[in-house]
Design an enzyme around this catalytic site. Structure first.
Site, PDB file in Angstrom:
ATOM      1  N   ARG A 188      -3.650   3.046   8.489  1.00  0.00           N
ATOM      2  CA  ARG A 188      -3.968   1.773   7.828  1.00  0.00           C
ATOM      3  C   ARG A 188      -2.727   0.895   7.742  1.00  0.00           C
ATOM      4  O   ARG A 188      -1.614   1.390   7.617  1.00  0.00           O
ATOM      5  CB  ARG A 188      -4.475   2.013   6.400  1.00  0.00           C
ATOM      6  CG  ARG A 188      -5.860   2.629   6.284  1.00  0.00           C
ATOM      7  CD  ARG A 188      -6.259   2.676   4.814  1.00  0.00           C
ATOM      8  NE  ARG A 188      -7.637   3.088   4.613  1.00  0.00           N
ATOM      9  CZ  ARG A 188      -8.029   4.332   4.376  1.00  0.00           C
ATOM     10  NH1 ARG A 188      -7.130   5.303   4.325  1.00  0.00           N
ATOM     11  NH2 ARG A 188      -9.310   4.611   4.179  1.00  0.00           N
ATOM     12  N   CYS A 231       7.454 -38.556  -9.693  1.00  0.00           N
ATOM     13  CA  CYS A 231       6.066 -39.010  -9.756  1.00  0.00           C
ATOM     14  C   CYS A 231       5.363 -38.998  -8.403  1.00  0.00           C
ATOM     15  O   CYS A 231       4.279 -39.551  -8.264  1.00  0.00           O
ATOM     16  CB  CYS A 231       5.991 -40.422 -10.351  1.00  0.00           C
ATOM     17  SG  CYS A 231       6.807 -41.683  -9.348  1.00  0.00           S
ATOM     18  N   TYR A 280      10.662 -34.930 -17.122  1.00  0.00           N
ATOM     19  CA  TYR A 280       9.215 -34.797 -16.941  1.00  0.00           C
ATOM     20  C   TYR A 280       8.863 -34.746 -15.462  1.00  0.00           C
ATOM     21  O   TYR A 280       9.651 -35.127 -14.600  1.00  0.00           O
ATOM     22  CB  TYR A 280       8.464 -35.958 -17.612  1.00  0.00           C
ATOM     23  CG  TYR A 280       8.672 -37.306 -16.960  1.00  0.00           C
ATOM     24  CD1 TYR A 280       7.874 -37.727 -15.896  1.00  0.00           C
ATOM     25  CD2 TYR A 280       9.679 -38.172 -17.405  1.00  0.00           C
ATOM     26  CE1 TYR A 280       8.071 -38.956 -15.294  1.00  0.00           C
ATOM     27  CE2 TYR A 280       9.885 -39.402 -16.806  1.00  0.00           C
ATOM     28  CZ  TYR A 280       9.073 -39.785 -15.742  1.00  0.00           C
ATOM     29  OH  TYR A 280       9.277 -40.998 -15.140  1.00  0.00           O
ATOM     30  N   LYS A 311       0.834  -1.201   0.000  1.00  0.00           N
ATOM     31  CA  LYS A 311       0.000   0.000   0.000  1.00  0.00           C
ATOM     32  C   LYS A 311       0.871   1.254   0.000  1.00  0.00           C
ATOM     33  O   LYS A 311       0.641   2.194  -0.769  1.00  0.00           O
ATOM     34  CB  LYS A 311      -0.930  -0.011   1.207  1.00  0.00           C
ATOM     35  CG  LYS A 311      -1.970   1.104   1.191  1.00  0.00           C
ATOM     36  CD  LYS A 311      -2.964   0.954   2.353  1.00  0.00           C
ATOM     37  CE  LYS A 311      -3.837  -0.263   2.172  1.00  0.00           C
ATOM     38  NZ  LYS A 311      -4.871  -0.385   3.212  1.00  0.00           N
ATOM     39  N   GLY A 324      -8.461  -6.867   4.305  1.00  0.00           N
ATOM     40  CA  GLY A 324      -9.249  -6.880   5.537  1.00  0.00           C
ATOM     41  C   GLY A 324      -8.621  -7.595   6.706  1.00  0.00           C
ATOM     42  O   GLY A 324      -9.224  -7.698   7.768  1.00  0.00           O
ATOM     43  N   HIS A 379     -16.133  -7.826   2.097  1.00  0.00           N
ATOM     44  CA  HIS A 379     -15.072  -8.715   2.573  1.00  0.00           C
ATOM     45  C   HIS A 379     -15.273 -10.135   2.034  1.00  0.00           C
ATOM     46  O   HIS A 379     -14.340 -10.765   1.524  1.00  0.00           O
ATOM     47  CB  HIS A 379     -15.059  -8.731   4.106  1.00  0.00           C
ATOM     48  CG  HIS A 379     -14.076  -9.693   4.696  1.00  0.00           C
ATOM     49  ND1 HIS A 379     -14.417 -10.975   5.058  1.00  0.00           N
ATOM     50  CD2 HIS A 379     -12.756  -9.565   4.961  1.00  0.00           C
ATOM     51  CE1 HIS A 379     -13.348 -11.588   5.533  1.00  0.00           C
ATOM     52  NE2 HIS A 379     -12.331 -10.759   5.500  1.00  0.00           N
ATOM     53  N   SER A 412      12.679 -42.592 -11.811  1.00  0.00           N
ATOM     54  CA  SER A 412      11.537 -41.766 -11.433  1.00  0.00           C
ATOM     55  C   SER A 412      11.613 -41.581  -9.920  1.00  0.00           C
ATOM     56  O   SER A 412      11.563 -42.557  -9.170  1.00  0.00           O
ATOM     57  CB  SER A 412      10.224 -42.443 -11.817  1.00  0.00           C
ATOM     58  OG  SER A 412       9.139 -41.626 -11.445  1.00  0.00           O
ATOM     59  N   MET A 419      -5.763  -6.918   8.449  1.00  0.00           N
ATOM     60  CA  MET A 419      -5.162  -6.132   9.514  1.00  0.00           C
ATOM     61  C   MET A 419      -5.970  -4.852   9.698  1.00  0.00           C
ATOM     62  O   MET A 419      -6.962  -4.632   9.030  1.00  0.00           O
ATOM     63  CB  MET A 419      -3.697  -5.882   9.197  1.00  0.00           C
ATOM     64  CG  MET A 419      -2.887  -7.169   9.275  1.00  0.00           C
ATOM     65  SD  MET A 419      -1.195  -6.969   8.749  1.00  0.00           S
ATOM     66  CE  MET A 419      -1.392  -6.566   7.027  1.00  0.00           C
ATOM     67  N   ARG A 471      -3.980  -1.501  -6.077  1.00  0.00           N
ATOM     68  CA  ARG A 471      -3.212  -2.737  -5.957  1.00  0.00           C
ATOM     69  C   ARG A 471      -3.671  -3.671  -7.053  1.00  0.00           C
ATOM     70  O   ARG A 471      -4.758  -3.506  -7.610  1.00  0.00           O
ATOM     71  CB  ARG A 471      -3.425  -3.381  -4.589  1.00  0.00           C
ATOM     72  CG  ARG A 471      -4.866  -3.749  -4.278  1.00  0.00           C
ATOM     73  CD  ARG A 471      -5.046  -4.168  -2.843  1.00  0.00           C
ATOM     74  NE  ARG A 471      -6.453  -4.399  -2.508  1.00  0.00           N
ATOM     75  CZ  ARG A 471      -6.908  -4.524  -1.274  1.00  0.00           C
ATOM     76  NH1 ARG A 471      -6.086  -4.456  -0.258  1.00  0.00           N
ATOM     77  NH2 ARG A 471      -8.196  -4.736  -1.052  1.00  0.00           N
TER      78      ARG A 471
END
Length: 887
Positions: A97, A835, A855, A27, A106, A460, A768, A108, A341
């Site tokens: 804020r 895997c 992979y 912010k 929302g 919210h 694998s 904090m 934001r």
């Protein structure tokens, strides 16, 4: 020694910019950036996250120099505004804020109208001539300060205003008269004194110090910690604190406050989307205290301001190259931007916005893939939906705002705690609230979906639900919720806690009972985006599947083969588990072979099913892995039934079950150890694979089998099993007078296998990494029991992530790195993949990419997520020159 800098100004003099998020929070960085590019922002200053950390670490004692820097910051605001904090002639009010480096809507604390007291009230009335506005601002400040700073529950203040509205005979706060608000201020002060034992503080400087500490403390509030946990936010040291000159949306009918998005955060449509309230302050919109108006109505109500707002929103989106979430206030016709934001959005919106911004020339394809679409967005798109056909009016029990799309079915609960408890019991729930607050994040995270009777599209509930991909219907005024009775009703039907409902967040509908859900229909933008993704990949994605249905689904989602077909899942089917059990209790090898051969036709058909779907693509079949006792019954009744089925005495069967019991079965008689002691199992499975492939070859289907030997710890174990596989395969080839190509490899899941991978690679054609077992054996955590302590480890910061969900790269990852490196040093052609569950985890995939694996393999619905994670890793690494030419 130079004094550390903790305070950063913004306004006509600005110390920060957008790159300073870690230091002054998102912010604060964006407020500074907006000032730098000429957006009208009320002046202020930001206290750094470093000051927050120091203050929390030192028992709320500020670091040296902070107090003086805050005073200098106040002087900066006073100079720019031409007014002074606490002045009896021309007073300044400020907001306080929070603002962490990562957006946490929302979570904090916020305090508005700080600096007001009885003397300032009189001065403001003289200055503005608007007595009602002043007392409205005063009562709001007492409420926020009492709740946020002193812990006096907001409910006490809410009860007081509800009582005074009843007395006045009005429904909304805005209809209260000045006299009512004066009375309300006195009642609020009495509530404050009753619950704190102190008079309400009159000194603005004292108010400010208390407020700054409250925002610092809110960083470690239970709701903020829960939100960071659910959102996987880690590595931050604290929150910034933004102190900013107040501008007032509650002055008159020429004033307003609102929240808007530069594009629709639910659908991604290129339209200004949001809500506003005339004569209100920002918390009224976000908290859902009053039902706001759609932003499009402002075009008629305040046409000049609307056009000005559109201009700034376009400028901000182009500057940040992303959809923006913007808070604004209009004070007597003058527009101020209070925050921007990157907006939270649904998966549908994320993909559409990314594709549209590329097509508009605002961003590149690389930027779209690496910055605008997250793996979680793709996961949301794959969630099931309700039928798009019209719902009968009689089936609908309420209509609200389509706040966050998707379908959800669950039992009704009315509290966040109950939602969490029910989910722990394995139940699916819908959280039903009049409105949600930051205290509800635990229940919102646990619930399948969220329903509120109050609040708008930027409330919210709506913002958090969209960010988490939870279906949400907000502001459903058709229903009345009774927390005490644990019911809600539309006047005709009453729903009790525990009853099933279905909510459609796409259309804003609530329906009684459990509605059927269907696979999603993927959009044209999704297909376009995934084509771009595929052009940046240099690592394949396979799937974990052992049924034709899963294989077909995974292939349709972009799988390039099967990386793990678990054959034991095939054995557990009812029509074949009896044959497995007969083999287990057999007294001789001949009996065992006879029993196991009865499974051959089943296994062959299983393999044919998945080979047919994966025509031309590799299929890695893992030979039988679990210990044999898993196939046997556990209860007395089950033992009795099985003994009758097998035609043996119950006591004999019990002796066999007891003989197979192990103290630690995960380290016991399983994997290749079974194939070595019972070679007929390996023989039968190999024969089934080869016969299936050869029979399909006659039909023109190209099967590409890869046989994987599980749980190898020494090279001799692998050699033993490879010899049986090769001998059996040659026998089948002779019988068919034909042959196919196939590979034999192993799972690297025992630490010793990774440490001696150079020996094993001399015999194997592929590795694998089975990271589920490798994690278990390396950390010494039982997968089945770790849930008892891992949550506590995460809470205490002992572990940053659950190692069974995200690969432990420092420990287990080093074994994977070593195994791949040692193996390829001996066999440069060695194919290497992963895997375990980690094959679908984006952070783990990035690690695999860094090792140049061939992979990853994951469950079918995570295949597109893995594709995106690979492309993001490729772009991040800079290895995209060749691929980007294909886009």
């Amino acid at each position: 020694m130079a004094e550390s800098k903790f305070v950063y100004r913004f306004g006509s003099i600005t110390d920060g910019n957008r790159t300073m998020r870690e230091l002054i929070g998102g912010k604060g960085a964006n407020l500074a950036e907006m000032c730098n590019i000429g957006i009208p922002v009320p002046p202020g200053f930001t206290i750094s996250t470093e000051a927050c950390k120091h203050t929390i670490d030192h028992g709320l004692i500020w670091p040296e120099g902070l107090e003086d820097q805050i005073k200098a910051g106040i002087f900066h605001i006073e100079s720019e505004m031409g007014s002074k904090l606490g002045d009896k002639d021309n007073p300044l009010l400020v907001s306080v804020r929070s603002g962490a480096a990562v957006s946490m809507p929302g979570m904090m604390d916020t305090i508005l109208n700080l600096g007001i007291n009885d003397d300032v009230v009189e001065a403001l009335i003289k200055k503005t001539g608007n007595e009602r506005f002043v007392y409205d601002s005063y009562r709001r400040f007492i409420d926020m300060f009492g709740d946020v700073v002193m812990g006096v529950s907001h409910e006490y203040f809410e009860d007081a205003i509800e009582h005074i509205k009843e007395e006045a005979g009005v429904r909304e706060d805005i209809n209260l008269s000045t006299e009512h608000l004066k009375d309300l201020v006195d009642r609020y002060k009495a509530i404050y004194r009753k619950h704190t034992g102190h008079m309400f503080p009159e000194s603005p400087i004292e108010q400010l110090k208390f407020a700054v500490n409250a925002v610092f403390k809110s960083w470690n509030s239970s709701r903020a910690i829960k939100y960071r946990e659910v959102s996987h936010i880690s590595g931050l040291i604290g929150t910034g604190v933004n102190v900013q000159a107040m501008v007032f949306g509650n002055m008159s009918q020429k004033s307003a406050t609102g929240v808007c998005f530069t594009r629709n955060p639910s659908t991604g449509l290129n339209e200004l989307y949001g809500e506003y309230l005339i004569n209100a302050q920002g918390e009224d919109v976000v908290a859902g205290i009053r039902t706001p108006k759609p932003i499009r109505l402002m075009k008629k109500q305040m046409p000049e301001v609307y056009e000005e707002l559109v201009g700034y929103t376009n400028k901000l989106e182009a500057h940040y190259k992303n959809m923006q979430d913007i808070e604004f206030t209009i004070q007597e016709g003058k527009l101020f931007i209070l925050q921007t934001r990157n907006g939270k959005r649904t998966g549908t919106a994320a993909v559409k916005i990314a594709v549209d911004l590329v097509n508009q020339g605002i961003i590149t394809k690389e930027e779209a893939i690496s910055g605008l679409v997250e793996p979680e967005h793709i996961e949301q798109l794959l969630h099931p939906q309700f039928s798009t056909e019209d719902v009968l009016e009689k089936e609908i029990i309420g209509k609200g705002l389509p706040a966050s799309p998707g379908a959800a079915v669950g039992k009704v609960v009315f509290s966040s705690k109950e939602a969490e408890r029910a989910t722990e019991r394995g139940e699916m729930v819908i959280l039903v609230r009049i409105e949600t607050s930051p205290e509800d994040v635990g229940g919102m995270s646990s619930a399948e979906g969220i329903l509120t009777s109050r609040g708008g599209m930027t409330s919210h509930a709506a913002v958090v639900a969209r960010g988490w991909g939870k279906p949400c219907v907000a502001g459903c005024s058709d229903i009345v919720i009774n927390y005490k009775a644990k019911t809600f009703t539309n006047g005709e039907i009453t729903i009790h806690e525990g009853d099933w409902i279905s909510i459609d967040g796409t259309r804003g509908l609530i329906m009684e009972g459990q509605r059927e859900m269907f696979p999603p229909v993927l959009s044209e933008e999704y297909e376009t985006f995934m084509r771009w993704v595929s052009a940046f990949e240099s690592m394949d994605v396979r799937t974990n599947a052992e049924t034709p249905e899963d294989a077909e689904l995974a292939r349709s989602l972009g799988a390039k083969g099967i990386g793990l077909a678990r054959t034991e899942h095939m054995f557990f089917k009812d029509d074949r588990v009896t044959a497995v059990r007969r083999m287990i209790v057999a007294e001789s090898e001949t009996e065992r072979r006879d029993s196991i051969l009865k499974l051959l036709p089943y296994q062959k058909e299983d393999f044919k099913g998945i080979f047919r779907i994966m025509d031309g693509l590799p299929v890695t079949v893992r030979l039988l892995d679990p210990p044999l006792h898993e196939f046997l019954p556990h209860t007395k009744e089950e033992v009795k039934v099985l003994a009758e089925q097998l035609g043996i005495r119950k006591d004999k069967l019990n002796r066999k079950i007891d003989a197979l019991k192990e103290f630690n079965p995960m380290l016991g008689h399983r994997g290749c150890r079974l194939g070595i002691t019972h070679p007929e199992i390996t023989e039968m499975q190999t024969r089934a694979i080869m016969e299936a492939a050869l029979e399909l070859k006659q039909d023109g289907i190209h099967a590409v089998p890869e046989i994987m030997v599980p749980l190898v710890g020494t090279v001799r174990e692998f050699i033993n099993q490879r010899r049986i596989i090769e001998q059996t395969a040659e026998e089948v080839f002779e019988e068919f007078d034909d042959r196919i190509s196939f590979k034999i490899g192993t799972m690297i899941e025992v630490p010793r296998a990774a440490l001696t991978a150079n020996e094993i690679a001399g015999e194997a054609e592929f590795f694998s990494f089975g990271t589920n077992d490798l994690t278990q054996m390396t950390l010494g955590y039982s997968r089945d029991d770790a849930a008892k302590f891992i949550p506590h480890y995460l809470e205490e910061g002992i572990l940053k992530e659950d190692p069974f969900q995200t690969l432990d790269t420092k420990g287990v990852g080093q074994l994977v790195h070593m195994g791949a490196e040692l193996g390829r040093a001996v066999n440069p052609e060695l194919k290497v993949g992963i895997c375990g569950e980690h094959g679908g985890d984006p952070a783990s995939i990035e690690f695999c990419y860094s090792l140049d694996m061939n992979y990853v393999s994951c469950s079918p619905y995570r295949v597109p997520i893995a594709h995106l994670a690979i492309a993001q890793a490729a772009i991040k690494s800079g290895k995209t020159t060749r691929q980007s030419e294909l886009v």
